[in-house]
Design a protein around this motif. Structure first.
Motif, short mmCIF file in Angstrom:
data_model
loop_
_atom_site.label_atom_id
_atom_site.label_comp_id
_atom_site.label_asym_id
_atom_site.label_seq_id
_atom_site.Cartn_x
_atom_site.Cartn_y
_atom_site.Cartn_z
N ASP A 1 -40.50 -6.03 -51.51
CA ASP A 1 -39.37 -5.99 -52.43
C ASP A 1 -39.21 -7.40 -53.01
OD1 ASP A 1 -36.78 -5.14 -53.59
OD2 ASP A 1 -35.92 -6.37 -52.01
N MET A 2 -38.48 -7.54 -54.12
CA MET A 2 -38.31 -8.87 -54.71
C MET A 2 -36.91 -9.43 -54.49
SD MET A 2 -38.91 -10.15 -58.66
CE MET A 2 -37.53 -9.18 -59.30
N ASP A 3 -35.88 -8.79 -55.05
CA ASP A 3 -34.53 -9.35 -55.03
C ASP A 3 -33.91 -9.25 -53.64
OD1 ASP A 3 -34.15 -10.13 -57.83
OD2 ASP A 3 -34.47 -7.99 -58.21
N GLY A 4 -33.52 -10.40 -53.12
CA GLY A 4 -32.95 -10.46 -51.78
C GLY A 4 -34.00 -10.57 -50.70
N THR A 5 -35.26 -10.33 -51.05
CA THR A 5 -36.36 -10.44 -50.09
C THR A 5 -37.19 -11.69 -50.37
OG1 THR A 5 -36.46 -8.05 -49.80
CG2 THR A 5 -38.39 -9.30 -49.14
N LEU A 6 -37.71 -11.80 -51.60
CA LEU A 6 -38.47 -12.98 -51.99
C LEU A 6 -37.62 -13.97 -52.78
CD1 LEU A 6 -41.83 -11.34 -53.12
CD2 LEU A 6 -41.48 -12.76 -51.08
N VAL A 7 -36.75 -13.44 -53.62
CA VAL A 7 -35.89 -14.27 -54.47
C VAL A 7 -34.45 -14.11 -54.03
CG1 VAL A 7 -35.15 -14.76 -56.84
CG2 VAL A 7 -37.50 -14.01 -56.40
N ASP A 8 -33.75 -15.24 -53.86
CA ASP A 8 -32.36 -15.22 -53.40
C ASP A 8 -31.45 -14.90 -54.58
OD1 ASP A 8 -30.04 -15.46 -52.01
OD2 ASP A 8 -30.17 -17.62 -51.68
N SER A 9 -31.56 -13.66 -55.05
CA SER A 9 -30.83 -13.25 -56.24
C SER A 9 -29.62 -12.37 -55.95
CB SER A 9 -31.77 -12.49 -57.19
OG SER A 9 -32.41 -11.44 -56.49
N GLU A 10 -29.55 -11.78 -54.76
CA GLU A 10 -28.45 -10.87 -54.49
C GLU A 10 -27.11 -11.59 -54.40
OE1 GLU A 10 -28.75 -7.98 -55.03
OE2 GLU A 10 -30.72 -7.24 -54.45
N SER A 11 -27.11 -12.80 -53.83
CA SER A 11 -25.86 -13.56 -53.79
C SER A 11 -25.42 -13.93 -55.20
CB SER A 11 -26.02 -14.81 -52.93
OG SER A 11 -27.04 -15.64 -53.43
N VAL A 12 -26.38 -14.25 -56.05
CA VAL A 12 -26.08 -14.55 -57.46
C VAL A 12 -25.54 -13.30 -58.14
CG1 VAL A 12 -27.04 -15.32 -59.66
CG2 VAL A 12 -27.84 -16.34 -57.51
N SER A 13 -26.15 -12.16 -57.86
CA SER A 13 -25.72 -10.91 -58.46
C SER A 13 -24.29 -10.55 -58.06
CB SER A 13 -26.67 -9.78 -58.06
OG SER A 13 -26.33 -8.56 -58.69
N ASP B 1 -30.32 -9.78 -45.74
CA ASP B 1 -29.77 -10.82 -46.61
C ASP B 1 -28.26 -10.64 -46.68
OD1 ASP B 1 -29.41 -12.85 -48.49
OD2 ASP B 1 -29.86 -11.53 -50.18
N MET B 2 -27.78 -9.80 -47.58
CA MET B 2 -26.35 -9.59 -47.76
C MET B 2 -25.76 -8.58 -46.77
SD MET B 2 -25.52 -11.62 -50.27
CE MET B 2 -23.90 -11.02 -50.71
N VAL B 3 -26.60 -7.70 -46.26
CA VAL B 3 -26.12 -6.65 -45.36
C VAL B 3 -26.93 -6.64 -44.07
CG1 VAL B 3 -25.15 -5.16 -47.15
CG2 VAL B 3 -27.58 -4.97 -46.60
N SER B 4 -26.23 -6.56 -42.95
CA SER B 4 -26.90 -6.47 -41.65
C SER B 4 -27.30 -5.03 -41.37
CB SER B 4 -25.95 -6.96 -40.55
OG SER B 4 -25.59 -8.31 -40.75
N PRO B 5 -28.34 -4.84 -40.56
CA PRO B 5 -28.76 -3.47 -40.26
C PRO B 5 -27.80 -2.77 -39.33
CG PRO B 5 -30.03 -5.03 -38.97
CD PRO B 5 -29.20 -5.85 -39.91
N THR B 6 -27.51 -1.52 -39.62
CA THR B 6 -26.81 -0.66 -38.68
C THR B 6 -27.83 -0.17 -37.65
OG1 THR B 6 -27.25 1.31 -39.98
CG2 THR B 6 -25.22 0.09 -40.48
N GLU B 7 -27.35 0.52 -36.63
CA GLU B 7 -28.27 1.09 -35.64
C GLU B 7 -29.21 2.08 -36.30
OE1 GLU B 7 -28.16 3.52 -31.37
OE2 GLU B 7 -26.32 2.75 -32.27
N GLU B 8 -28.67 2.87 -37.23
CA GLU B 8 -29.50 3.84 -37.96
C GLU B 8 -30.62 3.14 -38.73
OE1 GLU B 8 -29.33 6.50 -42.04
OE2 GLU B 8 -27.69 5.17 -41.49
N ILE B 9 -30.26 2.06 -39.43
CA ILE B 9 -31.24 1.33 -40.24
C ILE B 9 -32.28 0.64 -39.35
CG2 ILE B 9 -31.55 -0.62 -41.80
CD1 ILE B 9 -30.50 1.90 -43.17
N ALA B 10 -31.82 0.02 -38.27
CA ALA B 10 -32.75 -0.66 -37.37
C ALA B 10 -33.76 0.31 -36.78
CB ALA B 10 -31.97 -1.37 -36.26
#
Length: 234
Positions: free
Chosen positions: A24-36, A203-212
């Motif tokens: 993925d790019m945004d929030g993964t390679l480029v720190d764009s989510e905080s800007v967004s 990045d902006m969101v931590s994983p829930t148990e479901e996501i992990a």
């Protein structure tokens, strides 16, 4: 195995050899989510409406069609208001990007190390192609990927699996042998639904148990990624 309490290698599942890595790019390679997120708050002020952070964080990983639908629903069903919010967001984002947009820690090093280890790399981003290519060019990453799949290349955006299925097809690799690198819940869901091995770097969101539980590993940063993938193939 990566020695880190954040790294949670999936248990009880057959190990599948990784043949290609899809980023993925945004929030993964480029720190764009905080800007967004800052840009969404600027747009909300301009419009005189409330767009809580919890709501705008739900946009992360989604394409513009999905974001427009969520905005229209919140703004009284008005597509025009949703389009204006998106326009204002883009204005603020472009202004903030001049000073605030950076690469995520360890991004360049992770790409270089994975390429040196012989892994073909692909990009799968919800961002539409014109903007995605501009962002990659800005950071000199345009040549890092064998294929680039963007939000306007697929009908259904994340959390649907379409973009990762398309990326795997373009790389000529079964999705089961692809590592998907994501930061968002929507991205993790999409990679998991595609049948790929998902490595989440929050990045902006931590994983829930479901996501992990959908992830092969949850890592603190891109710096740990090459070793985690190597461990997966050991």
């Amino acid at each position: 195995m990566v020695a880190d309490t954040w790294c949670q290698l999936e248990r009880g599942k057959a190990m599948r050899h990784i043949q290609t890595v899809i980023f993925d790019m945004d929030g993964t390679l480029v720190d764009s989510e905080s800007v967004s997120q800052k840009a969404w708050q600027g747009a909300a002020v301009d419009l005189g409406v409330e767009l809580p952070g919890e709501f705008t964080c739900s946009f992360i990983g989604r394409n513009v069609v999905s974001v427009r639908a969520l905005l229209a629903e919140r703004l009284g069903g008005s597509v025009d208001a949703a389009n204006e919010a998106i326009r204002l967001h883009n204005v603020h984002f472009d202004e903030l990007s001049q000073t605030d947009l950076t690469l995520m820690p360890g991004a360049r090093e992770a790409l270089d190390q994975l390429q040196a280890a012989g892994f073909p790399l692909a990009l799968a981003t919800s961002t539409y192609r014109e903007k995605a290519l501009m962002r990659l060019e800005r950071f000199g990453l345009g040549d890092a990927f064998a294929t680039i799949t963007c939000g306007d290349d697929v009908e259904n955006g994340k959390p649907a699996p379409d973009i990762f299925l398309k990326a795997a097809e373009r790389m000529g690799v079964d999705p089961a042998h692809c590592a998907v690198i994501e930061d968002s819940h929507n991205g993790v869901r999409a990679g998991h639904a595609a049948g790929a091995q998902v490595f989440m770097i929050p990045d902006m969101v931590s994983p829930t148990e479901e996501i992990a539980d959908m992830c092969a590993a949850v890592l603190p940063s891109l710096r740990e990624l090459p070793a985690a993938i190597a461990a997966r193939n050991a």
